[in-house]
Scaffold this motif. Structure first.
Motif, PDB file in Angstrom:
ATOM      1  N   HIS A 103       3.640 -34.831  15.960  1.00  0.00           N
ATOM      2  CA  HIS A 103       4.478 -34.816  17.157  1.00  0.00           C
ATOM      3  C   HIS A 103       5.121 -33.452  17.405  1.00  0.00           C
ATOM      4  O   HIS A 103       5.845 -33.283  18.350  1.00  0.00           O
ATOM      5  CB  HIS A 103       5.562 -35.903  17.069  1.00  0.00           C
ATOM      6  N   ARG A 104       4.842 -32.473  16.559  1.00  0.00           N
ATOM      7  CA  ARG A 104       5.265 -31.085  16.792  1.00  0.00           C
ATOM      8  C   ARG A 104       4.013 -30.234  16.876  1.00  0.00           C
ATOM      9  O   ARG A 104       3.101 -30.363  16.056  1.00  0.00           O
ATOM     10  CB  ARG A 104       6.145 -30.578  15.651  1.00  0.00           C
ATOM     11  N   GLU A 144       3.418 -42.891  21.029  1.00  0.00           N
ATOM     12  CA  GLU A 144       2.346 -42.125  21.651  1.00  0.00           C
ATOM     13  C   GLU A 144       1.624 -41.193  20.694  1.00  0.00           C
ATOM     14  O   GLU A 144       0.448 -40.934  20.864  1.00  0.00           O
ATOM     15  CB  GLU A 144       2.906 -41.290  22.809  1.00  0.00           C
ATOM     16  N   GLU A 145       2.310 -40.674  19.716  1.00  0.00           N
ATOM     17  CA  GLU A 145       1.716 -39.661  18.850  1.00  0.00           C
ATOM     18  C   GLU A 145       1.415 -40.236  17.466  1.00  0.00           C
ATOM     19  O   GLU A 145       2.072 -41.150  16.988  1.00  0.00           O
ATOM     20  CB  GLU A 145       2.663 -38.468  18.688  1.00  0.00           C
ATOM     21  N   GLY A 196       5.553 -33.042  25.892  1.00  0.00           N
ATOM     22  CA  GLY A 196       6.745 -33.136  25.069  1.00  0.00           C
ATOM     23  C   GLY A 196       7.813 -32.172  25.528  1.00  0.00           C
ATOM     24  O   GLY A 196       7.666 -31.462  26.519  1.00  0.00           O
ATOM     25  N   GLU A 238       7.828 -30.578  21.010  1.00  0.00           N
ATOM     26  CA  GLU A 238       8.030 -31.755  20.161  1.00  0.00           C
ATOM     27  C   GLU A 238       8.040 -32.990  21.052  1.00  0.00           C
ATOM     28  O   GLU A 238       8.601 -32.982  22.139  1.00  0.00           O
ATOM     29  CB  GLU A 238       9.347 -31.629  19.401  1.00  0.00           C
ATOM     30  N   ASN A 239       7.412 -34.062  20.566  1.00  0.00           N
ATOM     31  CA  ASN A 239       7.416 -35.341  21.263  1.00  0.00           C
ATOM     32  C   ASN A 239       7.891 -36.391  20.274  1.00  0.00           C
ATOM     33  O   ASN A 239       7.185 -36.746  19.343  1.00  0.00           O
ATOM     34  CB  ASN A 239       6.025 -35.692  21.775  1.00  0.00           C
ATOM     35  N   ARG A 240       9.104 -36.866  20.468  1.00  0.00           N
ATOM     36  CA  ARG A 240       9.688 -37.826  19.540  1.00  0.00           C
ATOM     37  C   ARG A 240       9.372 -39.269  19.910  1.00  0.00           C
ATOM     38  O   ARG A 240       9.842 -40.189  19.266  1.00  0.00           O
ATOM     39  CB  ARG A 240      11.205 -37.645  19.473  1.00  0.00           C
ATOM     40  N   ASN A 241       8.569 -39.499  20.933  1.00  0.00           N
ATOM     41  CA  ASN A 241       8.182 -40.850  21.316  1.00  0.00           C
ATOM     42  C   ASN A 241       7.163 -41.355  20.302  1.00  0.00           C
ATOM     43  O   ASN A 241       5.998 -40.990  20.337  1.00  0.00           O
ATOM     44  CB  ASN A 241       7.603 -40.853  22.735  1.00  0.00           C
ATOM     45  N   LYS A 270      -1.218 -33.369  25.499  1.00  0.00           N
ATOM     46  CA  LYS A 270       0.096 -33.668  24.932  1.00  0.00           C
ATOM     47  C   LYS A 270       1.172 -33.322  25.942  1.00  0.00           C
ATOM     48  O   LYS A 270       1.041 -32.398  26.720  1.00  0.00           O
ATOM     49  CB  LYS A 270       0.337 -32.857  23.655  1.00  0.00           C
TER      50      LYS A 270
END
Length: 138
Positions: free
Chosen positions: A58-59, A52-53, A32, A46-49, A30
């Motif tokens: 995404h957290r 991809e998740e 982020g 966190e990954n807000r894309n 991951k």
């Protein structure tokens, strides 16, 4: 194939060393934005894309210890990870002004470890082991 591309893309973003560590610890690669850390040294990302998740994943938390469990996540970070609160504790004014009335620091659940609570037994046992009485022979 999408998973393989995502894994390669994340390996390029975080570097080979971090990528290998993530595969061994969380079983996924991951990348982020770093959000903050807690008193245990855990780091939160966190990954807000959205492409991809998986939705809802995404957290995540990067635990500081190798032998980790879910009780090492404090309540304020738990509520952020599980989408109970929108803002992370580092940006949420309500959480920053909140302090427990007893002023006790949060500690993880120590059940099953050497630090577990063991109560003191004050009850007299109902069954006693037989203790033979031997009289001296004359």
């Amino acid at each position: 194939m999408v998973s393989l591309l995502r894994t390669i893309r994340n390996a390029r973003r975080v570097g080979l060393r971090e990528w290998w560590r993530q595969l061994n610890y969380i079983g996924d690669a991951k990348s982020g934005k770093y959000i903050g850390s807690d008193q245990f040294g855990n780091r939160y990302f966190e990954n807000r894309n959205g492409e991809e998740e998986v939705p809802g994943r995404h957290r995540w938390v990067d635990f500081a210890q190798h032998d980790f469990n879910a009780t090492q996540v404090p309540p304020e970070w738990h509520s952020w990870i599980h989408h109970i609160r929108k803002e992370p504790p580092t940006n949420d004014s309500v959480v920053q002004n909140l302090s427990p009335p007893w002023k006790a620091p949060y500690i993880e659940n120590l059940t099953g470890t050497r630090g577990a609570y063991k109560s003191y037994n004050t009850v007299v046992p109902k069954i006693n082991a037989w203790d033979p009485k031997v009289k001296a022979r004359a």
